[in-house]
Structure formats: structure tokens, C-alpha cells
Design a protein around this motif. Sequence first.
Motif, PDB file in Angstrom:
ATOM      1  N   THR A 109       0.839  -1.203   0.000  1.00  0.00           N
ATOM      2  CA  THR A 109       0.000   0.000   0.000  1.00  0.00           C
ATOM      3  C   THR A 109       0.871   1.248   0.000  1.00  0.00           C
ATOM      4  N   THR A 162      -1.996  -2.577  -5.414  1.00  0.00           N
ATOM      5  CA  THR A 162      -3.441  -2.468  -5.207  1.00  0.00           C
ATOM      6  C   THR A 162      -3.790  -2.497  -3.722  1.00  0.00           C
ATOM      7  N   ALA A 163      -2.979  -1.816  -2.950  1.00  0.00           N
ATOM      8  CA  ALA A 163      -3.254  -1.522  -1.540  1.00  0.00           C
ATOM      9  C   ALA A 163      -3.608  -2.773  -0.741  1.00  0.00           C
ATOM     10  N   CYS A 164      -4.729  -2.730  -0.049  1.00  0.00           N
ATOM     11  CA  CYS A 164      -5.049  -3.767   0.927  1.00  0.00           C
ATOM     12  C   CYS A 164      -5.448  -5.102   0.299  1.00  0.00           C
ATOM     13  N   ALA A 165      -5.636  -5.123  -1.029  1.00  0.00           N
ATOM     14  CA  ALA A 165      -5.916  -6.379  -1.735  1.00  0.00           C
ATOM     15  C   ALA A 165      -4.664  -6.911  -2.428  1.00  0.00           C
ATOM     16  N   HIS A 295     -12.093  -9.964   5.011  1.00  0.00           N
ATOM     17  CA  HIS A 295     -11.335  -8.714   5.011  1.00  0.00           C
ATOM     18  C   HIS A 295     -11.513  -8.059   6.376  1.00  0.00           C
ATOM     19  N   THR A 297     -12.403  -5.426   8.520  1.00  0.00           N
ATOM     20  CA  THR A 297     -11.569  -4.350   9.069  1.00  0.00           C
ATOM     21  C   THR A 297     -12.045  -3.834  10.426  1.00  0.00           C
ATOM     22  N   HIS A 332      -4.804  -3.672  10.760  1.00  0.00           N
ATOM     23  CA  HIS A 332      -4.789  -3.741   9.302  1.00  0.00           C
ATOM     24  C   HIS A 332      -3.363  -3.522   8.816  1.00  0.00           C
ATOM     25  N   MET A 334      -2.210  -3.354   5.938  1.00  0.00           N
ATOM     26  CA  MET A 334      -2.187  -2.700   4.627  1.00  0.00           C
ATOM     27  C   MET A 334      -1.886  -3.701   3.500  1.00  0.00           C
ATOM     28  N   GLY A 335      -0.822  -3.476   2.739  1.00  0.00           N
ATOM     29  CA  GLY A 335      -0.500  -4.355   1.617  1.00  0.00           C
ATOM     30  C   GLY A 335      -0.102  -5.747   2.024  1.00  0.00           C
ATOM     31  N   ALA A 390      -9.827  -3.306  -1.293  1.00  0.00           N
ATOM     32  CA  ALA A 390      -8.999  -2.102  -1.196  1.00  0.00           C
ATOM     33  C   ALA A 390      -9.756  -0.885  -1.690  1.00  0.00           C
ATOM     34  N   ASN A 394     -10.984  -2.138  -5.543  1.00  0.00           N
ATOM     35  CA  ASN A 394     -10.133  -3.270  -5.915  1.00  0.00           C
ATOM     36  C   ASN A 394     -10.425  -4.441  -4.977  1.00  0.00           C
TER      37      ASN A 394
END
Length: 411
Positions: A109, A162-165, A295, A297, A332, A334-335, A390, A394
Amino acid sequence: MDKRRRVVVTGLGVISSVGIGKDNFWKAIIKGKSGINRVTSFDTKEFRCHFAGEIKNFNPGEFIAKRKLKFLGRTSQMAIAAASLALKDSRLSLRDINREKAGVFMGTTMGERPLEESIDVWIKEGADKIDKTKILQSSANNLPANIANYFKLRGPNYLIPTACAAGNYAIGYGFDLIRKGDIDYAIVGGADSFSKLAFSGFHRLYAMAPEKCQPFDKNRKGMLVGEGAGILVIEPLEFALRRKSNIYAEILGYGISCDAFHMTASHADGIEKVILKALKESDIKKEEIDYISAHGTGTQGNDKTECAAIKKVFGELYKTIPVSSIKSMLGHTMGAASSIEALACCLAVKEDIIPPTINFETSDSECDIDCVPNRAKIKRVSIALNNGFAFGGNNSCLVVRKINLNEDCTA
């Protein structure tokens, strides 16, 4: 080369706030240990929130030679350390492989932290005070490049932002290339170090909880920022059998989508589509799913939307499928999030134990799933789904299965 080579996971490496290495990590999340603590890397007096999933006991010198450390940002240090642990766990001898057929695919991320540090120095002290080595460390594509350089791998090398995904994306990309026969081995996963920029951004979005992350709880107050690295070593099944490797799981397939519904919010239709695509690509039925790594969060919007999508896909089956979120323990990352969660899915499939969602107190009628509240569940897990979503819509979903050696290696 057969285009349908079966792809398996033979090595796992993780750097996390609850444990370094897959054994310590797994023991911690099965016990429901929290890695959330008070932030120490910067002063949080300007913020409402003061807690995060910082890693306090990571010593990069245990994995990387001191002379090389000064050229590596913290994210690269964690990524190399996790890759080293994964390669050791896989017992793969790099001397015996074609290094041009070994790829590295990483998700992130925030990229490298020195960029953020350099900007901070620039604003406060002037450009002439920026440490030149920080500039060398700053490029985001350093993550896979530094892993490849460290282990002298010369195959394809990509960063997927694609960040958190992104972790799921990276695993899926490596899976595709191995399955097609373009490469034979891949180091795949994601990494992100704790970032004041990410902390400030989520704080400004009013998305952060004051002390604890409570996915699916009626009174959940938001997410908490974390850090970490999760790495998987993947290879064709026939190679793993030839090496007599310990196989954690088989990757059946994945789904990705971009619904572009909103800059920051997920949409149930987009999540539904990505889960259905993952099931189709993996050639399995929804009735075969034994566990979903959410996921999850801990924000009001994400958890409600994810549960709505799960209900749309699985119908009445949703009541019987365990759905847990390890972000309740790690924050979280992140990436790194979906790659660490993919690693947890591989262990759940291997060990037939489902990690819990901790901090659960009050049921929410809109999230009335079996979130495995507070205690791990012993249950046979043949197939697991790993969700990762994300910003920007995404979406990703990875499918892993308990290895079945009765099928043809290239079925």
C-alpha cells in the motif's frame, strides 16, 4: 508445458506484531493473542487514537547482514526477513534451481517508509538535510527488487500496488505464471511497515477505533493500523513431490475485480462478483467452502457490506460457514494484510483449526455470521476463501485447498 499445472504452497514466512515466523504467529492467533499496543514510533499527542499493531521485537540484523541494512528501508527489511523464513521453511535449495525461472511478486500500500521520512525532514529541516541513503531506499519497486537481489533470483519481478488487496493479487500473479509454465518457483506476498501517513489518513477519515478492533461486533468503532510481511513460496505440485516437500495447501484459483464504486468504500455487488469469479476459476461449488478469512476491518461500513455480499453468494449456507478476521489481532497491515491472511488460510487448511475474531462482545443483526467469536474453532477445513478489498473498489478472493494426491499432478 501443460497449462494446468497444479500449484502448491511449500513455504511460509511472516513478520507480525503477534509473532516472528509462522510457528509463533500461528500459536498466537490460535490463542487469540492481540498484537495491538500503544504507538511508540512517533508522538500521537495530536491524534485521538494512540494504538496500533506495531512490531516491537523485529531485529533485521538476525536475517540481513549489517553492511546491507543501511541500503534497505524497513519494509524491505521485513519482506526479506519473511522471504528468508519462507525459503528456509520450504527447504528449497536455490543452488539447485534455474534462477531465471524463479519470480518475485509483492504487494504493498505505502511502499517504502524512507520516502515519508525524507519528506518529513524536508519540511522541517530543509532538502539539504535529507540522508542520501534514504533516497536510495525510497522507491516502492525496491520491495521485490531487493528480495530478488538478496537471493540472486533473476526471474520476473513485479510490485503490485493495489493496496489492501495487493497480497492476493501478487499470489494470483505468481500462480498464473507457474501454472502456465513460464516460471517454476515464486516468492509471493505483501509487506508494509508502520506509517505515520497511513495512521494520519485513516485517523482523518474517522475510520480508526480508539483502542481495539472489533470486526462484526455491533458496537465496532473502526480499524487499527498495523504492519508486517507475509510471504509464500509456491511451486508446481510435481516439483514439490519430487523434493518430498511439506505441502501446506494447493492454490485452486482466485478472482479479482474493480467495481470503482467509491474511493474508499466497498460495494456488496463488487464483492459478490469477485467471490463468484474465484469459485468459477477454481471450479468449485459454494457448498464446498469450509472457511472464509474475511477482510473484516472492523469499520461499520466494511463489515456490513462484506456480510451482505457473503449472504448473497451463499444464501442460507452463510449461517454454517465460519468467517473470521485476524485483523482483530494484528490490526490492518495494509498491503501485507491479504498475504498474511492467505498464510493463515494455508495453516487452517493444514491444521484444521480456524483462528478466532477476538474482541467480539455484541451481536449485530446485519453481521449475523459465525465470526468464530473469541475462541479458535477445531473443524475440518478442506477449502478456504481469503477475501481482500482495497480503496477504489479493488477486490480479490483467493482459494486454497487441502492437498489431494489422488488427483493427477496436472489435472
